[in-house]
Design an enzyme around this catalytic site. Structure first.
Site, mmCIF file in Angstrom:
data_model
loop_
_atom_site.group_PDB
_atom_site.id
_atom_site.type_symbol
_atom_site.label_atom_id
_atom_site.label_comp_id
_atom_site.label_asym_id
_atom_site.label_seq_id
_atom_site.Cartn_x
_atom_site.Cartn_y
_atom_site.Cartn_z
ATOM 1 N N THR A 282 -11.868 -7.861 12.031
ATOM 2 C CA THR A 282 -11.314 -8.383 10.786
ATOM 3 C C THR A 282 -11.125 -7.251 9.786
ATOM 4 O OG1 THR A 282 -13.364 -8.749 9.544
ATOM 5 C CG2 THR A 282 -12.714 -10.455 11.138
ATOM 6 N N ASP A 283 -10.344 -7.502 8.766
ATOM 7 C CA ASP A 283 -10.346 -6.628 7.603
ATOM 8 C C ASP A 283 -11.579 -6.990 6.767
ATOM 9 O OD1 ASP A 283 -9.606 -4.766 5.673
ATOM 10 O OD2 ASP A 283 -7.504 -5.353 5.727
ATOM 11 N N TYR A 284 -11.793 -6.254 5.700
ATOM 12 C CA TYR A 284 -12.998 -6.363 4.881
ATOM 13 C C TYR A 284 -13.203 -7.806 4.381
ATOM 14 C CZ TYR A 284 -16.445 -4.078 1.793
ATOM 15 O OH TYR A 284 -17.590 -3.650 1.171
ATOM 16 N N THR A 285 -14.249 -8.466 4.863
ATOM 17 C CA THR A 285 -14.596 -9.858 4.528
ATOM 18 C C THR A 285 -13.477 -10.844 4.869
ATOM 19 O OG1 THR A 285 -13.891 -9.724 2.199
ATOM 20 C CG2 THR A 285 -16.183 -9.166 2.674
ATOM 21 N N GLY A 286 -12.674 -10.505 5.868
ATOM 22 C CA GLY A 286 -11.544 -11.360 6.222
ATOM 23 C C GLY A 286 -11.954 -12.765 6.623
#
Length: 758
Positions: A282-286
């Site tokens: 995922t991207d950051y906290t996706g």
């Protein structure tokens, strides 16, 4: 004992030796044996990717990382710099945890490590795949020397809206060029994994992030599948075909479902259609952000992400905190957890971490392989190749003599030269323009400097446009005092160099803009400098296309230098004084104003197209107040050389089936300067089962040509170059008439027509 067993199971033959089938068999056997000994908690732990907190981009934090590593609940770590720090953490993982599984260490190595290259948009303007691959190769050498084995790059999002700040991280508007760059970057980073200088690439952001509505970061993207496959998917697919080891899910929705939880995107397209064999992060906290998308609570969205095909949860800890419960409630299956865990372990296997967990922890390399003279020299050469000469009214190149006034808020801004997302760079080691001019000129000319104005009259804008501690050290003097100082030295000079534009963090993540003019304070100063009557060269720093309609009409010379990296100042000086002949070509269209956006060359014709050469026709597709034309078209860029194109010669006017068409053109350098020209091939399919773009880039060659000489350039065209996805998403070509266009940019081309039948 377990560590010894793992090493024995791996055997002595490196993963990259033997046939592909043998490699896969050895890996499968090893991973299966390993997973048979792992607990459920340890499997879920491999899916957890916390941040070490050194370069965080969000508000989330992770606690008790050390405890989790010992308990086997961390698969990788990012945002940590330094080989000694990384070695110490890896030692905890492989010596103090039960299963002794090594960790991945990642970082945003976007356009260089400590030796920084131009921002990716600038790199793309070199149209030089060897140089782009070399930049990634050097970045991998340096990052791997400092303990990093995984980079969150390349970003290959197609972007046609320069309001979106992250255009600076991408390769522009064209899917063909973007695909070539994606392949070059993956090859440069990864190689064949055989060396401790090879690191794993992570292709991002999958998918459609560059189509965010209103150019506002993290915003909704919505489009037809036909458009996805033809215009936005190709660079991602090219990177996957090049062997990219990982893919990062994007923040936006795709068909109304966040990409992080979109099974059609992450499994049906990525794995089943394209054959991707790596893992998705995922991207950051996706995962957590799917809650705000309205997809449910943390447990629900974590299960959704796992079932979609996500293997690693960056920062959010949704997997770590909820998957065990979801398994007990039969909301996920053990097979789904196992598949995600296996893909992460396979990445570690391919990198060779099970053979040597400290493969990337060579302290000696950290001392000898980072920010070397060789790397800096390459950065200087590649930076100069990325600059785009937008206008030159017989001023450039400058003479290495006389009095030069250097004016502007970006003239002596070392910590802005590397540009956005240069997190590993030691910012104050970058060479600003003032120092670069002095280094190149020595005592041959007199240089005087004045800041002239702040970046903007709006101090709060400057504050918002900062990240990683970069500032422009706002001058406390009055605007009038700074302007008068600048005008005084301009009046005494033979030529004025105005260093203006955006600051490094006015583009990049969370840096969208609705006004793409050069900030008003700088425009006002530029107007005053022009009134002095002295020749003015605008050296433009920017991370995106700006609206330069007034500048194009009034400033005699404009050199767009993007943000050139560690060696920006000397590279700019090299071009200004003719030691390097500029050869960069734009990879995004520059609009007249934001009202034209999105503006890109490969548009559909519409049923009521504006006649060529016209500004306005009633009941045609145009504006009342401005023409449809850009200020600078895709592919545009001047040189100190003058290049002329002959007419296109085709090997045949009619072809059938899988025959090859040869399209040739004679390029002549009619100047006194040796130079390089990017010769561009475009094709138009004149009639199809779906509407086709007015032209599409299908090839290019960067040609070095000595003054007064000419060369015949030939492109080989096959039906493969004519293929597209129809409205049934069938990828094929259709017989008919085609325009073959060759020229120095997307606007100024020579044209010939060919008929191609089955």
């Amino acid at each position: 004992m377990i560590k010894k067993m793992l090493l024995l199971a791996f055997a002595s033959m490196p993963a990259y030796l033997g046939t592909q089938a043998q490699q896969a068999s050895r890996m499968n056997t090893f991973i299966s044996n390993l997973m048979s000994k792992m607990t459920l908690d340890e499997k879920i732990g491999q899916l957890n990717l916390p941040s070490a907190g050194e370069f965080t981009t969000g508000a989330a934090t992770n606690s008790d990382i050390g405890k989790n590593i010992k308990e086997g609940k961390v698969g990788g770590l990012f945002n940590i710099k330094g080989v000694d720090k990384i070695r110490a953490i890896q030692k905890v993982a492989v010596e103090e945890s039960r299963m002794k599984i090594p960790m991945l260490f990642g970082m945003d190595v976007i356009h260089g490590y400590e030796t920084t290259f131009p921002i990716p948009l600038g790199l793309s303007c070199s149209w030089d795949m060897k140089a782009i691959e070399q930049s990634a190769r050097i970045a991998a050498i340096e990052a791997s020397a400092d303990g990093i084995c995984w980079t969150f790059s390349p970003m290959v999002d197609i972007a046609r809206d320069p309001r979106w700040g992250r255009v600076s991280e991408g390769n522009g508007e064209d899917p063909y060029l973007g695909s070539q760059i994606a392949k070059a970057m993956v090859k440069g980073y990864q190689g064949d994994y055989s060396s401790n200088t090879n690191i794993m690439a992570c292709v991002k952001h999958f998918a459609l992030y560059g189509a965010a509505e209103a150019g506002r970061d993290y915003n909704t993207a919505d489009m037809s599948h036909w458009r996805m496959y033809n215009e936005y998917f190709p660079p991602y697919k090219a990177a996957v075909e090049a062997g990219a080891g990982s893919v990062m899910a994007s923040f936006n929705v795709v068909d109304g479902i966040p990409a992080t939880g979109n099974r059609w995107l992450l499994t049906d397209v990525l794995r089943q259609q394209w054959g991707f064999k790596g893992f998705v992060v995922t991207d950051y906290t996706g995962i957590n952000e799917m809650i705000d998308h309205g997809m449910g609570d943390l447990q629900t969205v974590s299960a959704l992400a796992l079932k979609a095909g996500v293997a690693m949860d960056m920062v959010g800890e949704g997997f770590l905190k909820t998957l065990k419960k979801s398994l007990s409630e039969k909301k996920v299956t053990l097979a789904e957890i196992d598949a995600a865990c296996r893909s992460v372990l396979e990445a570690k296997y391919k990198l060779g971490l099970f053979t040597d967990p400290y493969k990337y922890c060579n302290a000696q390399r950290a001392k000898t392989d980072i920010f070397t003279a060789e790397h800096r020299n390459a950065a200087r050469q590649i930076a100069a190749e990325s600059f785009v000469l937008l206008k030159n009214n017989h001023i450039l190149p400058l003479k290495k003599s006389g009095k030069i006034a250097l004016i502007g808020p970006l003239a002596d801004a070392a910590n802005n030269m590397a540009g956005t997302w240069s997190v590993a760079t030691v910012q104050d080691r970058s060479i600003p323009l003032l120092a670069g001019l002095k280094a190149v000129l020595g005592n041959k000319a007199t240089i005087t400097y004045a800041k002239g104005c702040n970046l903007s009259d709006d101090a709060t804008l400057e504050e918002r446009a900062t990240m990683f501690g970069k500032t422009l050290n706002r001058d406390k003097r009055s605007a009038e005092e700074m302007k008068n100082e600048a005008l005084k030295i301009a009046g005494e000079a033979d030529v004025v160099i105005a260093a203006m534009g955006e600051s490094a963090e006015m583009s990049g993540e969370s840096a969208s803009r609705t006004n793409l003019n050069i900030p008003q304070a700088q425009q006002d100063l530029l107007r005053e400098l022009l009134k002095t009557g002295k020749p003015v060269v605008l050296v433009l720093f920017t991370g995106r296309p700006l609206t330069l309609d007034w500048e194009e009409k009034n400033v005699p010379a404009i050199l767009n230098v993007w943000f050139g990296g560690s060696e920006a100042g000397t590279a700019i000086a090299d071009v200004l004084f003719g030691d390097v002949n500029p050869s960069g070509k734009l990879t995004m269209t520059f609009p007249q104003n934001v009202g034209q956006i999105p503006l890109y060359y490969a548009h559909l014709n519409t049923g009521r197209p504006l006649a060529e050469g016209k500004w306005f026709q009633k009941f045609r597709s145009n504006y009342l107040d401005v023409s449809n034309d850009p200020v600078y078209p895709f592919g545009f860029g001047l040189s100190y050389s003058n290049f002329s194109y002959g007419d296109i010669k085709l090997s045949a006017a009619a072809l059938k089936g899988n025959q090859t068409l040869q399209a040739s053109i004679t390029l002549a350098n009619t100047s006194q300067y040796d130079g390089a020209e990017v010769v561009q091939l475009y094709i138009r399919d004149l009639a199809g089962s779906v509407s086709r773009p007015v032209k599409e880039l299908k090839g290019f060659q960067k040609i070095q040509l000595k003054a007064g000489t000419s060369k015949t350039i030939t492109f080989n065209i096959t039906p493969e170059d004519l293929k597209f996805y129809n409205n049934n998403l069938k990828y094929d070509w259709e017989p008919g008439d085609f325009d073959i266009m060759i020229g120095g940019n997307s606007r100024d081309v020579k044209t010939a027509r060919v008929t191609w039948t089955r």
